[in-house]
Write a protein that holds these residues in place. Structure first.
Motif, PDB file in Angstrom:
ATOM      1  N   LEU A 142      31.419 127.354  25.966  1.00  0.00           N
ATOM      2  CA  LEU A 142      31.935 126.145  26.613  1.00  0.00           C
ATOM      3  C   LEU A 142      31.018 124.959  26.348  1.00  0.00           C
ATOM      4  CD1 LEU A 142      33.112 127.726  29.987  1.00  0.00           C
ATOM      5  CD2 LEU A 142      34.589 126.701  28.230  1.00  0.00           C
ATOM      6  N   ILE A 143      29.721 125.183  26.396  1.00  0.00           N
ATOM      7  CA  ILE A 143      28.749 124.119  26.124  1.00  0.00           C
ATOM      8  C   ILE A 143      28.871 123.654  24.681  1.00  0.00           C
ATOM      9  CG2 ILE A 143      26.269 123.678  25.866  1.00  0.00           C
ATOM     10  CD1 ILE A 143      25.941 125.555  28.411  1.00  0.00           C
ATOM     11  N   SER A 144      28.985 124.592  23.749  1.00  0.00           N
ATOM     12  CA  SER A 144      29.127 124.230  22.329  1.00  0.00           C
ATOM     13  C   SER A 144      30.419 123.466  22.074  1.00  0.00           C
ATOM     14  CB  SER A 144      29.090 125.487  21.453  1.00  0.00           C
ATOM     15  OG  SER A 144      27.821 126.078  21.507  1.00  0.00           O
ATOM     16  N   LEU A 145      31.511 123.907  22.709  1.00  0.00           N
ATOM     17  CA  LEU A 145      32.789 123.202  22.577  1.00  0.00           C
ATOM     18  C   LEU A 145      32.642 121.772  23.093  1.00  0.00           C
ATOM     19  CD1 LEU A 145      35.863 123.167  21.991  1.00  0.00           C
ATOM     20  CD2 LEU A 145      36.196 123.981  24.351  1.00  0.00           C
ATOM     21  N   ALA A 146      32.010 121.603  24.233  1.00  0.00           N
ATOM     22  CA  ALA A 146      31.815 120.267  24.801  1.00  0.00           C
ATOM     23  C   ALA A 146      30.951 119.398  23.878  1.00  0.00           C
ATOM     24  CB  ALA A 146      31.178 120.374  26.184  1.00  0.00           C
ATOM     25  N   ARG A 147      29.956 119.976  23.254  1.00  0.00           N
ATOM     26  CA  ARG A 147      29.121 119.217  22.309  1.00  0.00           C
ATOM     27  C   ARG A 147      29.948 118.747  21.125  1.00  0.00           C
ATOM     28  NH1 ARG A 147      23.982 123.351  22.442  1.00  0.00           N
ATOM     29  NH2 ARG A 147      23.098 122.613  24.423  1.00  0.00           N
ATOM     30  N   ARG A 148      30.784 119.642  20.588  1.00  0.00           N
ATOM     31  CA  ARG A 148      31.624 119.258  19.447  1.00  0.00           C
ATOM     32  C   ARG A 148      32.620 118.169  19.860  1.00  0.00           C
ATOM     33  NH1 ARG A 148      31.531 124.883  19.066  1.00  0.00           N
ATOM     34  NH2 ARG A 148      33.747 125.116  19.606  1.00  0.00           N
ATOM     35  N   ALA A 149      33.176 118.300  21.062  1.00  0.00           N
ATOM     36  CA  ALA A 149      34.108 117.278  21.556  1.00  0.00           C
ATOM     37  C   ALA A 149      33.394 115.939  21.717  1.00  0.00           C
ATOM     38  CB  ALA A 149      34.714 117.720  22.887  1.00  0.00           C
ATOM     39  N   HIS A 150      32.218 115.980  22.301  1.00  0.00           N
ATOM     40  CA  HIS A 150      31.436 114.752  22.496  1.00  0.00           C
ATOM     41  C   HIS A 150      31.126 114.094  21.157  1.00  0.00           C
ATOM     42  CE1 HIS A 150      27.758 112.383  23.106  1.00  0.00           C
ATOM     43  NE2 HIS A 150      28.318 112.069  24.262  1.00  0.00           N
ATOM     44  N   ASP A 151      30.645 114.894  20.207  1.00  0.00           N
ATOM     45  CA  ASP A 151      30.264 114.354  18.898  1.00  0.00           C
ATOM     46  C   ASP A 151      31.449 113.763  18.146  1.00  0.00           C
ATOM     47  OD1 ASP A 151      27.696 115.166  19.500  1.00  0.00           O
ATOM     48  OD2 ASP A 151      27.712 116.896  18.133  1.00  0.00           O
ATOM     49  N   ALA A 152      32.647 114.327  18.346  1.00  0.00           N
ATOM     50  CA  ALA A 152      33.855 113.848  17.667  1.00  0.00           C
ATOM     51  C   ALA A 152      34.612 112.799  18.479  1.00  0.00           C
ATOM     52  CB  ALA A 152      34.781 115.030  17.370  1.00  0.00           C
ATOM     53  N   ASN A 153      34.086 112.458  19.659  1.00  0.00           N
ATOM     54  CA  ASN A 153      34.759 111.541  20.581  1.00  0.00           C
ATOM     55  C   ASN A 153      36.141 112.077  20.972  1.00  0.00           C
ATOM     56  OD1 ASN A 153      34.773 109.311  22.275  1.00  0.00           O
ATOM     57  ND2 ASN A 153      35.786 108.027  20.759  1.00  0.00           N
ATOM     58  N   HIS A 154      36.212 113.399  21.186  1.00  0.00           N
ATOM     59  CA  HIS A 154      37.428 114.056  21.655  1.00  0.00           C
ATOM     60  C   HIS A 154      37.334 114.313  23.153  1.00  0.00           C
ATOM     61  CE1 HIS A 154      38.701 115.991  17.564  1.00  0.00           C
ATOM     62  NE2 HIS A 154      38.735 114.680  17.542  1.00  0.00           N
ATOM     63  N   GLN A 155      38.460 114.634  23.743  1.00  0.00           N
ATOM     64  CA  GLN A 155      38.518 115.006  25.153  1.00  0.00           C
ATOM     65  C   GLN A 155      38.612 116.526  25.252  1.00  0.00           C
ATOM     66  OE1 GLN A 155      38.000 112.580  27.363  1.00  0.00           O
ATOM     67  NE2 GLN A 155      37.920 111.268  25.561  1.00  0.00           N
ATOM     68  N   LEU A 156      38.252 117.049  26.412  1.00  0.00           N
ATOM     69  CA  LEU A 156      38.423 118.473  26.686  1.00  0.00           C
ATOM     70  C   LEU A 156      39.708 118.667  27.472  1.00  0.00           C
ATOM     71  CD1 LEU A 156      34.923 119.866  27.761  1.00  0.00           C
ATOM     72  CD2 LEU A 156      36.134 120.204  25.592  1.00  0.00           C
ATOM     73  N   TYR A 157      40.406 119.772  27.168  1.00  0.00           N
ATOM     74  CA  TYR A 157      41.647 120.119  27.828  1.00  0.00           C
ATOM     75  C   TYR A 157      41.587 121.566  28.278  1.00  0.00           C
ATOM     76  CZ  TYR A 157      43.340 115.801  25.861  1.00  0.00           C
ATOM     77  OH  TYR A 157      43.482 114.476  25.552  1.00  0.00           O
ATOM     78  N   CYS A 158      42.361 121.875  29.306  1.00  0.00           N
ATOM     79  CA  CYS A 158      42.491 123.258  29.778  1.00  0.00           C
ATOM     80  C   CYS A 158      43.965 123.606  29.795  1.00  0.00           C
ATOM     81  CB  CYS A 158      41.893 123.425  31.167  1.00  0.00           C
ATOM     82  SG  CYS A 158      42.069 125.114  31.784  1.00  0.00           S
ATOM     83  N   TRP A 159      44.307 124.702  29.091  1.00  0.00           N
ATOM     84  CA  TRP A 159      45.655 125.276  29.100  1.00  0.00           C
ATOM     85  C   TRP A 159      45.610 126.455  30.058  1.00  0.00           C
ATOM     86  CZ3 TRP A 159      47.353 130.192  28.111  1.00  0.00           C
ATOM     87  CH2 TRP A 159      48.718 130.380  27.889  1.00  0.00           C
ATOM     88  N   MET A 160      46.541 126.506  31.013  1.00  0.00           N
ATOM     89  CA  MET A 160      46.567 127.605  32.002  1.00  0.00           C
ATOM     90  C   MET A 160      47.970 128.186  32.075  1.00  0.00           C
ATOM     91  SD  MET A 160      44.165 126.456  35.220  1.00  0.00           S
ATOM     92  CE  MET A 160      45.491 125.726  36.076  1.00  0.00           C
ATOM     93  N   SER A 161      47.998 129.506  32.266  1.00  0.00           N
ATOM     94  CA  SER A 161      49.265 130.207  32.446  1.00  0.00           C
ATOM     95  C   SER A 161      49.034 131.424  33.322  1.00  0.00           C
ATOM     96  CB  SER A 161      49.814 130.639  31.086  1.00  0.00           C
ATOM     97  OG  SER A 161      51.050 131.293  31.238  1.00  0.00           O
ATOM     98  N   LEU A 162      50.070 131.820  34.029  1.00  0.00           N
ATOM     99  CA  LEU A 162      49.979 133.042  34.847  1.00  0.00           C
ATOM    100  C   LEU A 162      50.329 134.256  34.016  1.00  0.00           C
ATOM    101  CD1 LEU A 162      51.719 131.785  38.085  1.00  0.00           C
ATOM    102  CD2 LEU A 162      49.291 131.946  37.605  1.00  0.00           C
TER     103      LEU A 162
END
Length: 164
Positions: A144-164
């Motif tokens: 999760l930390i690595s994903l957030a770093r890549r998002a930050h570096d690319a100026n992307h947002q983080l999203y969460c997909w949820m399903s039951l």
């Protein structure tokens, strides 16, 4: 029954909605190849379990809305008192996708590698993670930390997909 959660990064909500329409709302990580860069994180919902990780990083108590999120899927209007939810309504059945506030991304991205073990040791103390061991949760936290770093570096947002 558990909640399936996938976290991913994308440039914006419109891009996410287009991808979800093409996949009939399915997880963008389950496509072959995956539509977005992301992490499968079963049962790590943003409002509680991810927020417990954010609280551990910031060294603050968990609170409601610690992780602010904006729903981007379903795209239909939110049911109200004059339009009750039916059992086939996407608001009742999911999946649901939310955009996480950039502060969540930046909090995760800012964790120093040497601090991960301490953060995870605090995270697993959360009631919702009862019985979880730090050594078992550390790889997910690192992802999760690595994903957030890549998002930050690319100026992307983080999203969460949820399903039951």
């Amino acid at each position: 029954m558990g909640v399936l959660t996938d976290y991913f990064r994308a440039v914006d909500a419109a891009t996410v909605v287009r991808a979800l329409k093409q996949a009939d709302g399915g997880s963008p990580l389950c496509a072959n190849p995956p539509v977005f860069d992301g992490v499968e994180a079963k049962r790590v919902d943003p409002a509680v379990v991810l927020a417990q990780l954010i609280a551990a990083i910031r060294q603050v108590p968990w609170r409601v809305n610690l992780v602010e999120e904006t729903t981007v899927w379903p795209t239909s209007p939110t049911p109200g008192p004059d339009s009750p939810v039916t059992e086939d309504d996407p608001w009742a059945t999911g999946p649901w996708v939310s955009e996480l506030h950039p502060l969540t991304r930046d909090t995760l991205a800012g964790v120093r590698n040497p601090d991960v073990p301490t953060v995870v040791a605090h995270w697993v103390q959360a009631e919702e993670l009862h019985g979880a061991r730090a050594e078992d949760m550390r790889p997910l936290a690192k992802e999760l930390i690595s994903l957030a770093r890549r998002a930050h570096d690319a100026n992307h947002q983080l999203y969460c997909w949820m399903s039951l």
